[in-house]
Design a protein around this motif. Structure first.
Motif, short mmCIF file in Angstrom:
data_model
loop_
_atom_site.label_atom_id
_atom_site.label_comp_id
_atom_site.label_asym_id
_atom_site.label_seq_id
_atom_site.Cartn_x
_atom_site.Cartn_y
_atom_site.Cartn_z
N ASN A 1 -22.31 0.86 1.59
CA ASN A 1 -23.54 0.65 2.36
C ASN A 1 -24.77 1.10 1.58
N CYS B 1 -28.63 1.06 5.15
CA CYS B 1 -29.03 1.75 6.38
C CYS B 1 -30.47 2.29 6.27
N GLY C 1 -27.46 5.43 2.12
CA GLY C 1 -27.75 4.10 2.67
C GLY C 1 -28.81 3.37 1.86
N CYS D 1 -28.75 0.62 11.71
CA CYS D 1 -28.40 0.27 10.34
C CYS D 1 -29.01 -1.03 9.88
#
Ligand SMILES: Cc1cc2nc3c(=O)[nH]c(=O)nc-3n(C[C@H](O)[C@H](O)[C@H](O)COP(=O)(O)O)c2cc1C
Length: 378
Positions: free
Chosen positions: A129, A132, A143, A378
């Motif tokens: 990821n 986010c 993120g 997110c």
């Protein structure tokens, strides 16, 4: 559990003359690394939502692949097997495979250790990821923050690729940049190009910037540019997919290989079978009737109780009930009843009140998703 798993690898040809889909568009089967996914409209990672019950329902309604909610590397590395309370995060079952485990973290070494845990837990793909936009997440250099530091981002990809067995694909989820500056754009391409060179098998792109969060539309044009830049790589798109038609349209307009449905499938697993119908030349199916909705509402409760136990299920199912209510013709009246759910009896009482007749349902109003997106994480 008796899931109906739909697998397809055929080429999907949507009907000619459909106003939302240009004639002759073909959906090619999706492939991520060595993994044959098939139907290219899949379920996105959704923190607080895409747990095993939701993924099972997506699967049973035609999603050929799904992503688990994001997990912190730190959480995974320190997770003790005796802490049963948190084991549900890692739970996945053979009937729903392939499922990706998604990972977020700050520091490359710890990140790769987290990836190892996801592999041991049985996830078929490891997704990183880099998207986010939550303040707290960015403040801890996780993120979407990585989009501002390409060297660290690439080190995370390198170490993750090194530790994950070669037959398991490693993928990345990115927003189109931290913000709209040229520096952000350069960083984006540096990470994606470098990531593919390090062995990334696919990338999912959300066409908003990190600072944009959910304000304004997702820029689909950016997906077109990225696919042109990497024609041989697997690119999935994300952003503003609230109807089956929009999923097909994103693929057609941008040339990407697949799409991940996010807000559009919470409380609406039917979107996948609707997209399958359109892509194989059939008309858009009518919205599920109230009896069809009831069957799914009952099943969702039962799956949730199976994973978390009855005592926790009431609180967890409220937010789903609210989303499901959007397919009811009287959703403004139904919705408040779901907000008060505590027990199985409460849930069944709402079903008896609102889902006893076999009346027609409605497609969820698009505006519902747009408003709620502004507060998501997110
Ligand atoms: C409640 C919520 C939770 C999300 N959790 C995650 C997550 O855990 N991992 C991730 O990569 N994206 C997450 N996203 C982003 C979505 O996957 C998706 O990229 C984004 O919502 C844009 O798609 P949409 O406009 O079709 O909803 C989340 C979005 C929402 C609304």
């Amino acid at each position: 559990l008796e899931p109906t798993i739909i697998r397809t690898t055929e080429v999907h040809t949507p009907p000619t003359g459909l106003s939302t889909m240009p004639a002759g568009c073909q959906l090619k089967p999706l492939r991520i690394g060595a993994l044959e996914i098939g139907f290219p409209i899949v379920q996105a990672a959704l923190s607080g939502y895409s747990d095993w019950p939701m993924r099972m329902l997506a699967r049973e309604h035609g999603a050929s692949y799904s992503l688990c909610e994001v997990m912190l590397d730190q959480f995974l590395v320190t997770l003790k097997s005796e802490r049963l309370k948190n084991q549900h995060f890692l739970y996945n079952s053979p009937e729903e495979q392939p499922v990706a485990g998604q990972l977020m973290g700050a520091e490359p070494e710890q990140f790769s250790q987290g990836a190892k845990k996801l592999v041991e837990a049985g996830f078929a793909v490891i997704d990183i990821n880099f998207g986010c936009p939550v303040k707290k997440v960015l403040g801890r250099c996780r993120g979407g923050f990585h989009l501002s530091q390409p060297d660290v981002a690439l080190e995370i990809i390198r170490r993750t690729r090194d530790i994950v067995p070669s037959h398991i694909p490693v993928t990345v989820k990115m927003r189109r940049g931290l913000d709209d500056t040229q520096q952000s754009r350069d960083n984006f391409f540096k990470i994606l190009d470098g990531g593919f060179r390090l062995g990334l098998d696919a990338a999912t792109l959300h066409g908003r910037t990190v600072v944009q969060r959910y304000n304004g539309p997702s820029r689909w044009q950016f997906l077109t540019e990225v696919k042109r830049e990497f024609p041989d790589k697997t690119i999935l798109g994300s952003g503003d997919l609230f109807t089956a038609e929009s999923c097909l349209r994103m693929i057609e307009e941008t040339g990407i290989d697949g799409v991940t449905v996010a807000r559009g499938c919470i409380g609406n697993p039917w979107i996948f079978e609707q997209a399958r119908a359109l892509s194989s030349g059939r008309p858009l199916p009518p919205p599920p009737t109230l009896q069809e909705q009831r069957r799914v509402l009952e099943r969702h409760w039962n799956l949730c109780a199976q994973l978390y136990g009855e005592a926790r299920t009431g609180t967890l199912m409220r937010k789903f009930g609210i989303k499901y209510s959007a397919s009811h013709p009287r959703h403004l009246d139904v919705r408040p009843d779901f907000t008060r759910i505590r027990t199985r009896e409460d849930w069944w009482s709402v079903l008896d009140t609102w889902y006893s007749d076999d009346a027609a349902g409605v497609y969820p109003p698009v505006a519902i998703h747009e408003v709620e997106g502004t507060s998501c994480n997110c």
